[in-house]
Write a protein that holds these residues in place. Structure first.
Motif, PDB file in Angstrom:
ATOM      1  N   UNK A 277       0.779  -1.080  -0.140  1.00  0.00           N
ATOM      2  CA  UNK A 277       0.034   0.067   0.035  1.00  0.00           C
ATOM      3  C   UNK A 277       0.696   1.183  -0.081  1.00  0.00           C
ATOM      4  N   UNK A 278       1.860   1.380   0.878  1.00  0.00           N
ATOM      5  CA  UNK A 278       2.774   2.451   0.835  1.00  0.00           C
ATOM      6  C   UNK A 278       3.495   2.814  -0.451  1.00  0.00           C
ATOM      7  N   UNK A 279       3.871   1.762  -1.087  1.00  0.00           N
ATOM      8  CA  UNK A 279       4.508   1.816  -2.383  1.00  0.00           C
ATOM      9  C   UNK A 279       3.399   2.277  -3.661  1.00  0.00           C
ATOM     10  N   UNK A 280       2.352   1.792  -3.388  1.00  0.00           N
ATOM     11  CA  UNK A 280       1.539   2.128  -4.277  1.00  0.00           C
ATOM     12  C   UNK A 280       0.968   3.630  -4.232  1.00  0.00           C
ATOM     13  N   UNK A 281       0.858   4.081  -3.019  1.00  0.00           N
ATOM     14  CA  UNK A 281       0.563   5.487  -2.723  1.00  0.00           C
ATOM     15  C   UNK A 281       1.833   6.360  -3.179  1.00  0.00           C
ATOM     16  N   UNK A 282       2.974   5.904  -3.251  1.00  0.00           N
ATOM     17  CA  UNK A 282       4.010   6.719  -3.701  1.00  0.00           C
ATOM     18  C   UNK A 282       4.400   6.824  -5.168  1.00  0.00           C
ATOM     19  N   UNK A 283       4.324   5.629  -5.525  1.00  0.00           N
ATOM     20  CA  UNK A 283       4.734   5.496  -7.105  1.00  0.00           C
ATOM     21  C   UNK A 283       3.626   5.033  -7.938  1.00  0.00           C
ATOM     22  N   UNK A 284       2.540   4.736  -7.615  1.00  0.00           N
ATOM     23  CA  UNK A 284       1.366   4.306  -8.460  1.00  0.00           C
ATOM     24  C   UNK A 284       1.044   2.855  -8.527  1.00  0.00           C
ATOM     25  N   UNK A 285      -0.197   2.527  -8.579  1.00  0.00           N
ATOM     26  CA  UNK A 285      -0.373   0.973  -8.844  1.00  0.00           C
ATOM     27  C   UNK A 285       0.190   0.324  -9.843  1.00  0.00           C
ATOM     28  N   UNK A 286       0.173   1.021 -10.938  1.00  0.00           N
ATOM     29  CA  UNK A 286       0.866   0.465 -12.368  1.00  0.00           C
ATOM     30  C   UNK A 286       2.077   0.205 -12.177  1.00  0.00           C
ATOM     31  N   UNK A 287       2.828   1.134 -11.664  1.00  0.00           N
ATOM     32  CA  UNK A 287       4.289   1.024 -11.672  1.00  0.00           C
ATOM     33  C   UNK A 287       4.733  -0.094 -10.733  1.00  0.00           C
ATOM     34  N   UNK A 288       4.081  -0.214  -9.299  1.00  0.00           N
ATOM     35  CA  UNK A 288       4.222  -1.130  -8.629  1.00  0.00           C
ATOM     36  C   UNK A 288       3.888  -2.453  -9.167  1.00  0.00           C
ATOM     37  N   UNK A 289       2.772  -2.551  -9.977  1.00  0.00           N
ATOM     38  CA  UNK A 289       2.500  -3.849 -10.417  1.00  0.00           C
ATOM     39  C   UNK A 289       3.484  -4.371 -11.312  1.00  0.00           C
ATOM     40  N   UNK A 290       3.944  -3.542 -12.224  1.00  0.00           N
ATOM     41  CA  UNK A 290       4.979  -3.618 -13.226  1.00  0.00           C
ATOM     42  C   UNK A 290       6.160  -4.276 -12.555  1.00  0.00           C
ATOM     43  N   UNK A 291       6.637  -3.488 -11.551  1.00  0.00           N
ATOM     44  CA  UNK A 291       7.937  -3.867 -10.886  1.00  0.00           C
ATOM     45  C   UNK A 291       7.629  -5.320 -10.309  1.00  0.00           C
ATOM     46  N   UNK A 292       6.438  -5.633  -9.721  1.00  0.00           N
ATOM     47  CA  UNK A 292       6.206  -6.995  -8.954  1.00  0.00           C
ATOM     48  C   UNK A 292       6.392  -7.991 -10.031  1.00  0.00           C
ATOM     49  N   UNK A 293       5.772  -7.559 -11.361  1.00  0.00           N
ATOM     50  CA  UNK A 293       5.964  -8.724 -12.467  1.00  0.00           C
ATOM     51  C   UNK A 293       7.396  -8.916 -12.572  1.00  0.00           C
TER      52      UNK A 293
END
Length: 429
Positions: A277-293
């Motif tokens: 949640x903290x990463x998504x608020x800072x960088x946006x859901x899409x960027x965090x999702x892509x990084x996770x992939x």
């Protein structure tokens, strides 16, 4: 006192504990058999593709059972459906312990998957008995049961497996899974009161996979569903062949496999609770999702590249001490990296679908996401078994890693569409 939609019935604390236990036991039972399933199947003289078919059969049962049990519980009530599914779980595990051949084992796994598809019924009960302002917290408890079950199950399954006892050594964890399901059924009978008023038979029922056409035309949801399909196929492929892969590479057994998956569960729970949640608020859901992939894909490649033997003598001389070394000890660390990626992906996928969907279609779109995950769990192990047997032991990992690249690109493209909508620009179809 009559039950009305605006006034949920009072719920006792033991009832919530039983609901938590139902979900927990589903995941513990699933996790118990994950580390031992390849080795148990080998005792039935099964080939690699047949072993992975056991994983697919379970997911196929869940795919059809989840919406069926959910709709049935709306009509006949939550309690009888929970009882029926838990009894089916207990019987399924007992049958699995005594199957004489691999094809009966596959059939039993399909039956057990049909019985395990009761999560929507549990969620329905929680919604029935919980005021709207408290539902998020209580639904969060159900999510916690998921994570806790996947931590306890694989570790316990690995520790209880005793290969030196022959087939009995693989049956012991299965007997425990059956006993836990029976215990949960007793809890439902004793502590749960029916929460659902009799449904109106004339009410319209949502179609199976409702909203599929809307999802196909939505530029965000369509991309995100493909991301779910790809990463879950990669994970289920790795999960289904990991026991065979680690056995051939490091001579591991069910214990090492179970503890490795337990580490995956711990990392996933911690990341989803404190980091995603903290990463998504800072960088946006899409960027965090892509990084996770990409993290997940990198972990699959690193598993293949990990040295087979760090210490050929299997002992480490340190300060005059001769210490035993577990070959492949770096693999759980690499798997933890992959778990970080997956735990970043899952909550952000749900968040992106929610943001892109109107309030009256969010449930249907999120349900399609679960269906996409189920489809991946059906076909991922099948493909992995064929690659493992036909091309080589490392190929299921390498193909899964390759697919995470287009998944990351799709996630970023979906993020761009969301930003355009937020900025008031018409999103392309």
């Amino acid at each position: 006192m009559s039950q009305t939609p605006s006034s949920p019935p009072a719920v006792r604390a033991p009832a919530l504990a039983v609901l938590f236990a139902v979900v927990f036991i589903n995941l513990v039972g699933f996790g118990l058999v994950v580390p031992l399933l390849p080795f148990f199947a080998q005792s039935l003289k099964a080939e690699a593709w047949q072993i992975t078919l056991m994983f697919s059969a379970y997911s196929l049962g869940q795919f059809f059972a989840e919406p069926f049990w959910g709709r049935l519980s709306d009509r006949v009530g939550r309690k009888p459906v929970l009882l029926a599914t838990l009894v089916a779980n207990a019987l399924g595990y007992l049958m699995l312990a005594f199957v004489p051949n691999i094809w009966l084992a596959v059939a039993v796994r399909l039956f057990t998957g049909l019985g395990a598809g009761n999560i929507s019924t549990v969620q329905g009960y929680v919604a029935d008995v919980t005021p709207p302002e408290q539902r998020a917290g209580r639904m969060g408890l159900i999510g916690a049961a998921f994570g806790l079950g996947f931590i306890v199950g694989p570790g316990l399954g690995g520790l209880l497996t005793q290969p030196q006892l022959g087939r009995l050594g693989y049956q012991l964890p299965i007997f425990l899974a059956a006993a836990l399901a029976a215990l949960a059924a007793i809890g439902v009978m004793v502590f749960l009161r029916e929460s659902r008023a009799k449904a109106d038979p004339s009410a319209a029922r949502p179609a199976f996979l409702a909203g599929l056409k809307d999802a196909q035309t939505d530029p965000v949801v369509s991309r995100v569903l493909v991301v779910t399909l790809i990463y879950m196929a990669g994970f289920s492929a790795m999960e289904s062949v990991f026991g065979l892969w680690s056995e051939s590479r490091y001579a591991w057994g069910a214990r090492e496999v179970g503890l490795s998956f337990m580490i995956v569960g711990v990392i996933s729970v911690l990341n989803q609770g404190f980091l995603a949640g903290r990463l998504a608020r800072r960088f946006g859901e899409a960027r965090v999702l892509a990084t996770g992939m990409l993290l997940f894909g990198a972990s699959l490649v690193l598993q293949v590249l990990a040295p087979v033997e760090w210490f050929p003598a299997a002992r480490l001389e340190l300060g005059g001490l001769s210490l035993p070394v577990v070959q492949g000890w770096v693999v759980p660390i690499i798997m933890a990296v992959g778990a970080c990626g997956m735990s970043l992906a899952m909550p952000n996928i749900s968040a992106m679908i929610s943001r892109a969907s109107p309030p009256d279609r969010q449930g249907a779109m999120l349900g399609l996401n679960m269906a996409s995950s189920s489809v991946a769990r059906i076909f991922g192990p099948m493909v992995a078994g064929g690659l493992f047997s036909g091309l080589g032991h490392d190929w299921p990992f390498l193909i899964g890693a390759l697919l995470t690249v287009p998944a990351a690109v799709m996630a970023l493209n979906a993020g761009r569409v969301i930003r355009k909508v937020d900025d008031g620009v018409k999103a392309p179809a």
